[in-house]
Write a protein that holds these residues in place. Sequence first.
Motif, short mmCIF file in Angstrom:
data_model
loop_
_atom_site.label_atom_id
_atom_site.label_comp_id
_atom_site.label_asym_id
_atom_site.label_seq_id
_atom_site.Cartn_x
_atom_site.Cartn_y
_atom_site.Cartn_z
N TRP A 36 0.85 -1.19 0.00
CA TRP A 36 0.00 0.00 0.00
C TRP A 36 0.88 1.24 0.00
CZ3 TRP A 36 -5.13 0.33 -0.72
CH2 TRP A 36 -5.93 -0.79 -0.47
N THR A 37 0.43 2.27 -0.73
CA THR A 37 1.07 3.58 -0.70
C THR A 37 0.02 4.63 -0.36
OG1 THR A 37 2.71 2.96 -2.37
CG2 THR A 37 2.34 5.31 -2.01
N ASN A 38 0.24 5.39 0.72
CA ASN A 38 -0.67 6.47 1.10
C ASN A 38 -0.31 7.74 0.35
OD1 ASN A 38 -2.21 5.03 3.10
ND2 ASN A 38 -0.40 5.12 4.42
N ASP A 85 -5.92 9.43 0.13
CA ASP A 85 -6.23 8.29 -0.74
C ASP A 85 -5.05 7.31 -0.68
OD1 ASP A 85 -8.41 9.79 -1.40
OD2 ASP A 85 -7.63 10.44 -3.33
N ARG A 86 -5.25 6.10 -1.21
CA ARG A 86 -4.15 5.15 -1.20
C ARG A 86 -4.22 4.22 -2.41
NH1 ARG A 86 -5.32 0.78 3.67
NH2 ARG A 86 -7.42 0.12 3.04
N TRP A 132 -2.94 0.31 -3.83
CA TRP A 132 -2.38 -1.02 -3.57
C TRP A 132 -1.87 -1.58 -4.88
CZ3 TRP A 132 -3.98 -5.91 -5.45
CH2 TRP A 132 -3.40 -7.02 -4.81
N TYR A 163 -6.81 1.58 -6.74
CA TYR A 163 -6.87 2.90 -6.13
C TYR A 163 -8.12 2.98 -5.25
CZ TYR A 163 -8.50 7.69 -5.69
OH TYR A 163 -9.02 8.86 -5.20
N PHE A 173 -10.00 8.08 0.00
CA PHE A 173 -9.95 8.18 1.46
C PHE A 173 -11.34 8.02 2.08
CE2 PHE A 173 -10.33 10.90 5.28
CZ PHE A 173 -9.42 10.22 6.10
N ARG A 217 -12.02 4.35 2.63
CA ARG A 217 -10.86 3.55 3.03
C ARG A 217 -11.29 2.28 3.75
NH1 ARG A 217 -5.01 4.56 5.11
NH2 ARG A 217 -5.03 6.12 3.46
#
Length: 508
Positions: free
Chosen positions: A77-79, A84-85, A87, A154, A157, A160
């Motif tokens: 995962w990247t925040n 938003d994040r 994977w 994607y 947020f 989430r």
Amino acid sequence: MLVLTTWVNAQVDRGGQPLSWNIPQQIPTTTIWQALPEVDQIQLSEEDAIALNDKSTPIRFAKSFAVNYDPITAGTWTNLPNGDRIWMIGVESAEAFSIGVQFSNLFIPQGGTIYIYNECHTDYIGPLTSNENKLSQSFNLPPVKGSKIIIEYYEPFAYRGDGHFEISSASHGYRDIHSMESVQNLECFVPLLNSSNTNLKNASSSVLMMIVDNGQRIATSTLVNNTANNGVPYVLTSQNALVGPPSTWTFLFDVAGENCAGTNTLCWSKAICGAEVVATDSQHGTALVKLKDMPKTSWSAYYSGWNQGSFENVESLISIQNSMGLPQSVAQYSGEIWMEIWNNKEVMSFDNWSQGQSFKGATGSPVFDANMNIVGVYLGGNDDCAAIGTERFAALASSWDTYSEFLNPTNANINQLHGIYPIVPESNGEDELVEVIVFPNPAQDWIYVHNNSDKAIGAIEVRDALGRLVSISPSLLPTLDISYLTEGIYTITFLVGDKSVTQKLLVR
């Protein structure tokens, strides 16, 4: 982040780009790769050699492996700065020509997207959006070229943790179905290129490549019209093509002509995942299935007409096929046709094709009369490039009692029906979801705009806090330059088809 919604229908297509391609500075450059088991190419080749001359079964091009990847237990995962994040997970299989994946237990929240693409960004599928949540069962996607692919999810947020899915299998493509090299020296393989014959071009748009058996095998099928002319996506094929659960079958449109030339990746960009079997005729070896969705109007999919009369006046036959799992080819015949029993089925037979040839993968392909109306379904045979052998197909007339309630719902007293390009009815606005995602917000130099609607964003208007028009521009997406704006609050309006969506944007 802004999520602006009204309602739409969706099929697997290609639109926009994965978010990570536009903000690479925010995404780690390393990917966690999951390796598929090693493929025994020799064993697969030996198995294929045994079945190579059996044209009654789909052709195998890939080896599938069960996997278990999901956003909780695998990948990274990247925040993003706005909450938003993303994977991401990589799947690699040494020396694979392509890799396909199967999803199950899919739920994508509003604004979420999934893309599948290769390492060098030359081929991709997506986006999958919340419109695909109806695919509750397992479903396969078309394979992506290359020995390394990346699945990118994607998640906004605001939602989430709401999304979930599993990647339950992945297939190693050991046969290069994207290359014509395997048939370059076969004079009897006649590819269907740009034809000046309008009827032939129309019929070509109705012929679908059908991927079955958990993404491992290919057959041919055909969209067929019905007397209500209402675009119900009925597809004719052979019973032998029905391998594996219908929810996992994938139907590819326009795998022909210029769409598949050179490096053009449009060849595999239009697909519908999932179907149901509505009727089969075991006595004659055919089947009628219904696709899970109607093809988009923009795909220009043709629904072929049919002729369920006798063969007394049929002077010639023509078949359009995905032989060898390759782009469409053509085979033609003129001469005597007779009925016989073959493989315990009542079939129509003839001695070798007059022009062109059938190969493995052609099973299920349409057999047309001179007017390009379907008169039967190709089942198989043993004709070869030396023009020695016999070919077989099932006559539509023989199966008419099985299929008439679907293909003739109006009980019209006719033996023939013309083909059509159906017009999908316009939505009344109550059941169409138009989804536009904009971020970051606040923003400084650029914003990313993602449009999940069937309709393109035609123009973008920007107004200042006093309502004065600052700019109006055509859609140059997915990244929109706002570096010319000074700090403040702006109203940004997107014109999507005949609708508009508006939201505040803070520039700082």
